[in-house]
Scaffold this active site. Structure first.
Site, short mmCIF file in Angstrom:
data_model
loop_
_atom_site.label_atom_id
_atom_site.label_comp_id
_atom_site.label_asym_id
_atom_site.label_seq_id
_atom_site.Cartn_x
_atom_site.Cartn_y
_atom_site.Cartn_z
N THR A 185 11.16 -5.46 16.30
CA THR A 185 10.23 -4.89 17.27
C THR A 185 11.02 -4.34 18.45
O THR A 185 12.11 -4.82 18.76
CB THR A 185 9.28 -5.96 17.81
OG1 THR A 185 10.06 -6.95 18.48
CG2 THR A 185 8.48 -6.60 16.71
N GLU A 330 4.49 -5.42 13.47
CA GLU A 330 4.12 -6.70 12.84
C GLU A 330 3.01 -6.54 11.80
O GLU A 330 2.70 -7.49 11.07
CB GLU A 330 3.63 -7.68 13.92
CG GLU A 330 4.74 -8.23 14.81
CD GLU A 330 5.06 -7.35 16.00
OE1 GLU A 330 4.71 -6.14 15.98
OE2 GLU A 330 5.66 -7.86 16.96
N LYS A 435 -6.09 -7.36 36.81
CA LYS A 435 -7.07 -8.36 37.20
C LYS A 435 -7.36 -8.22 38.68
O LYS A 435 -6.55 -8.60 39.53
CB LYS A 435 -6.57 -9.75 36.83
CG LYS A 435 -6.39 -9.88 35.32
CD LYS A 435 -5.99 -11.27 34.84
CE LYS A 435 -5.93 -11.25 33.30
NZ LYS A 435 -5.48 -12.54 32.72
N TRP A 440 -11.75 -7.39 35.26
CA TRP A 440 -10.65 -6.74 34.55
C TRP A 440 -10.81 -5.22 34.63
O TRP A 440 -11.90 -4.69 34.39
CB TRP A 440 -10.62 -7.15 33.08
CG TRP A 440 -10.11 -8.55 32.84
CD1 TRP A 440 -9.83 -9.50 33.80
CD2 TRP A 440 -9.82 -9.15 31.59
NE1 TRP A 440 -9.40 -10.65 33.22
CE2 TRP A 440 -9.38 -10.48 31.85
CE3 TRP A 440 -9.89 -8.73 30.26
CZ2 TRP A 440 -9.00 -11.36 30.84
CZ3 TRP A 440 -9.52 -9.61 29.26
CH2 TRP A 440 -9.07 -10.92 29.53
#
Lengths: 540, 540
Positions: A185, A330, A435, A440
């Site tokens: 990754t 992944e 936040k 959010w």
């Protein structure tokens, strides 16, 4: 009770044999500075056998790792097929990794051999002395000129090495759960972590790429694989193309809009795949240099969220349908694909195509809230996306990362919701969400809203500390050349597009959004730049 | 080296959960004598859970066999999904088996429960006393009227049994190689032999049904499954439909041309699957009762060779493309599919569509001669077809049949050749080919040639003993009603279509070709009729 079915493993060798015989006339086209070079799959099959014999001769007799440091081209395709088929493990090195990451992953995977393109030699040689397990370098083409190897490392020219080898190989039968290929990754935190795909996972993933609820790659398609083979296996296209008999068009190092447009005109792909920035660049180029690209029935876009404006531009101005998809290294990487439900027509389709799409039967998905509870697929409950399935990683190679998994499910780090009929909408990365005052704010939603302004080329939004609200959004914008649009005007432009309390008060105009090694917005670097005071902040 | 991929099994439960949630609006339509009844996949999912709870209550706690004796309908679909998902094994009983065969297979599989349609009760009850392991009979619908069970057997009404059961079920995780479903071959020699499909084989096969080089079933398709669920798993369509979100149209017992035409007009399938005799019947019916069926984009035909005349009729007269395919119970059944190569247009396509088609990457095929040697795929070398792959059987349930396998490959009993680009042409069954004077004559080629005559409805060819040539062909023809065509004329018709030495001298006009329990020409019976002198032979 056991079934009576044959114990026939799913394997890369099966794909190699099938593609190079039944679809021997399909071809891989590699772009060069003097136009295309072509090779049909029958010849690819013979060269794969020769490559496997050559690698046996270099001591690759088991599951050693053979790495590639290459562009997308015919030889990289051969490496993709031959290395796993002989029982070894392909390791695709990301040519854009920072040096310390490159050294880390090559040593961590214990790469024995690296196949490298001549044009990439300068990027590789400085680090060779630090690669402790590499014994052989194979330079594609017929020359090793310009290569100075450290002691203990032998250098070979690819064509010379395979020239006198047999063109058939008795491919061994493998355990389908053994590793076929590795990809690390390009995570922005910590060392890159390795994902080891199995023969089984790659095979099943290839089937999905050819299914009607996936990209639906078909025999006779001409597949332009812009997405690098060193990044998430070029989204599985090389393997799927061999499975189904689609030709491959490989841009090699010619990824800039001008040569890409030339390649498209010359080779007339019917299907193409790349990250949004590539398509954004091509779209801008075509505005100045119009040409027909409507023979591309569909382009697959993933890697990061696709700005709706870009989707509309492709469909309305170029007659090319955009297929939005979500996935990650992944997940092999095909996760969800945004095909509208059958029967949905006209503008109604956009509601589905803006989403990250639906998962196939093979990948289960669920949304988990901060407290670790699975929330309903009601289209409104928000949480982290977790996925499970036969081509989803369940661990990382040689490192423990328990916080990335939840009872056998992969925690994706993406935040979003799923509708009752399965459509995923991602609002942000868990680490990028802002936040603010207990609420959010999605950085991605803000970015898309800002990028809807005709003078904005790119916009990246990060959260910055705020005494009263904990965090507030900072918008970094790249303006179209010559634009005189001011920050006040951009804020005004947003005012009827986002809730009032979300309207950003921090803005900065930059010349380019920093990118990761695979071309995604690098918000970690943007945050560092902010912390170092390197950004010139305007508060309208 | 092990991969890092999740160990996520391929399972029927995965299909059930996916189809009944993501595709909860898709529907299964069952034809009745008063029109269609409809049920969406969300409800099918709830009823599958209820059925599984009910079966647990009857003692199905492990891998016991639960049999069906049913037409194609919604309840049969529920049995297909619920029984394997709960860990038990579905056994589809062929309602057309001869009594002794039916008794043999139910006892051999040790069926514990049989689910039966009310209209099939009269076919089942006479044999119940001979079924030694059956403890429960479940009659679909809400009544058990007319059912007299032998001692020790309990009878339940399906709707009553599931009425108060929970509508969710915690489906167990299964070993993907465990048996999910069983089907016994309708072989014309010896006892029927059982094939036990695994969760893995059915799952992979379902993916292939939705792949672009397979039938390419897609979300939103309306799939008319005429091919019985008791025969080769209705060619996998019920599972594939749940995987991809295609609706299913089930004809129940209405398989005659007139109700089938009515069903097609009412439900407008986009895709359909049946053996040639069904399509032949429909075609004749439509000649007398014209109606539009062109919304069926494609019909899948397999089970026996398709007469070219029938393919042309469907395409030219009805605007429906015929997709010829080859498979058998032992191959799940999807083997090869006759899609022409991309780019082949016009009449050139027919050359490929007449063949049995190409195999996907997952099924390997080879031709083996009488001496046991693999011959080249050169389009001319003839031998027995052998196949290998994850959805091909490697044995039969509980019996040894070493002569059916060759070093891990299934011997299909079919004779033919494969071209370099993978197209299979079958010329005959190994047991039907006519060996005349040291040369082989294909009975199927002769049948197709004779059936090309407009007055011939059906033609079956067998080899009969001949003093001089060992064997010579005998043609049994069924003439169109009212036809006065003579055998001389038919022989003359053949004269420019087959080699002179192949021209048959033995002919018989019959009223119907005897058929096996699945509707194929029963040449074994035809041979018996010949031996018994029951055929009236003409020698032109």
């Amino acid at each position: 009770m056991l079934s009576t079915m044959q114990d026939a493993p799913l394997s890369i060798a099966q794909l190699l044999v099938h593609g190079s015989t039944v679809h021997g006339d399909a071809e891989v086209v590699t772009w060069t500075d003097s136009g295309p070079r072509r090779r049909n799959y029958a010849e690819v099959g013979r060269r794969c056998a020769a490559l496997a014999h050559a690698l046996r001769g270099l001591g690759i007799t088991g599951d050693q790792r053979v790495a590639t440091f290459m562009w997308n081209n015919a030889e990289h395709l051969e490496a993709y097929l031959a290395i796993p088929s002989m029982g070894a493990v392909l390791h695709t090195l990301n040519i854009r990794l920072f040096p310390e990451q490159l050294i880390h992953v090559a040593n961590h995977a214990e790469d024995q051999v690296i196949i490298v393109d001549p044009t990439l030699i300068p990027l590789l040689t400085p680090h060779l002395p630090a690669l402790t397990t590499v014994r052989h370098i194979i330079v594609t083409g017929d020359s090793t000129a310009g290569f100075e190897a450290p002691e203990g490392v032998q250098v070979h020219a690819y064509e010379t090495l395979i020239a006198d080898q047999p063109t058939t190989f008795d491919w061994p039968e493998v355990d389908e759960r053994s590793a076929a290929a590795m990809c690390y990754t390009s995570g922005t935190t910590g060392d890159p972590k390795g994902v080891a795909y199995s023969h089984r996972s790659i095979y099943l993933h290839s089937m999905q790429v050819c299914m009607t609820d996936g990209p639906a790659l078909a025999q006779g398609d001409r597949t332009l694989a812009v997405v690098p083979q060193f990044h998430a296996m070029s989204w599985g296209l090389p393997y799927a193309a061999f499975m189904i008999g689609a030709s491959l068009i490989m841009p090699d190092r010619f990824l800039q809009p001008a040569p890409l447009a030339e390649l498209i005109a010359a080779e007339r792909p019917t299907f193409a795949a790349a990250v949004p920035t590539i398509w954004q660049g091509l779209h801008l180029y075509l505005e100045e240099h119009p040409q027909d690209i409507s023979f591309m029935k569909e382009v697959l876009i993933g890697g990061s969220a696709v700005p709706p404006a870009l989707m509309h531009a492709f469909e309305n101005e170029h007659g090319v349908r955009v297929l939005h998809a979500w996935g990650m290294t992944e997940t092999s990487p095909l996760g969800s694909v945004a095909r509208p439900p059958a029967g949905v027509e006209g503008d109604e389709r956009w509601r589905y195509r803006y989403t990250q799409g639906r998962f196939s039967a093979s990948v289960r998905a669920r949304i988990v809230d901060d407290a670790g509870n699975v929330v309903p697929n009601d289209g409104t409950s928000i949480g982290e996306l977790e996925v499970r399935g036969p081509w989803i990683t369940g661990s990382y190679y040689g490192v423990d990362a328990p916080d990335k998994f939840d009872d056998g499910w992969l925690r994706t780090g993406d935040v979003g919701s799923i509708t009752p009929d399965g459509y995923l909408t991602l609002t942000d990365r868990t680490k990028d969400i802002i936040k603010s005052g207990g609420e959010w704010i999605s950085s991605v939603d803000l970015e898309n809203a800002v990028m809807g302004h005709p003078d904005v080329l790119e916009a990246a939004v990060i959260g910055v500390p705020d005494e009263k609200w904990d965090e507030r959004p900072l918008v970094a914008v790249v303006l179209r050349e010559g634009s005189t649009t001011g920050v006040d005007e951009l804020r005004e432009f947003l005012s009827d597009k986002v809730a009032k309390w979300q309207l950003p008060e921090n803005w900065t105009v930059i010349s380019e959004v920093p990118k990761t090694s695979v071309g995604k917005f690098d918000k970690k670097r943007l945050r560092s730049q902010f912390q170092e005071g390197a950004l010139d902040i305007t508060r309208p």
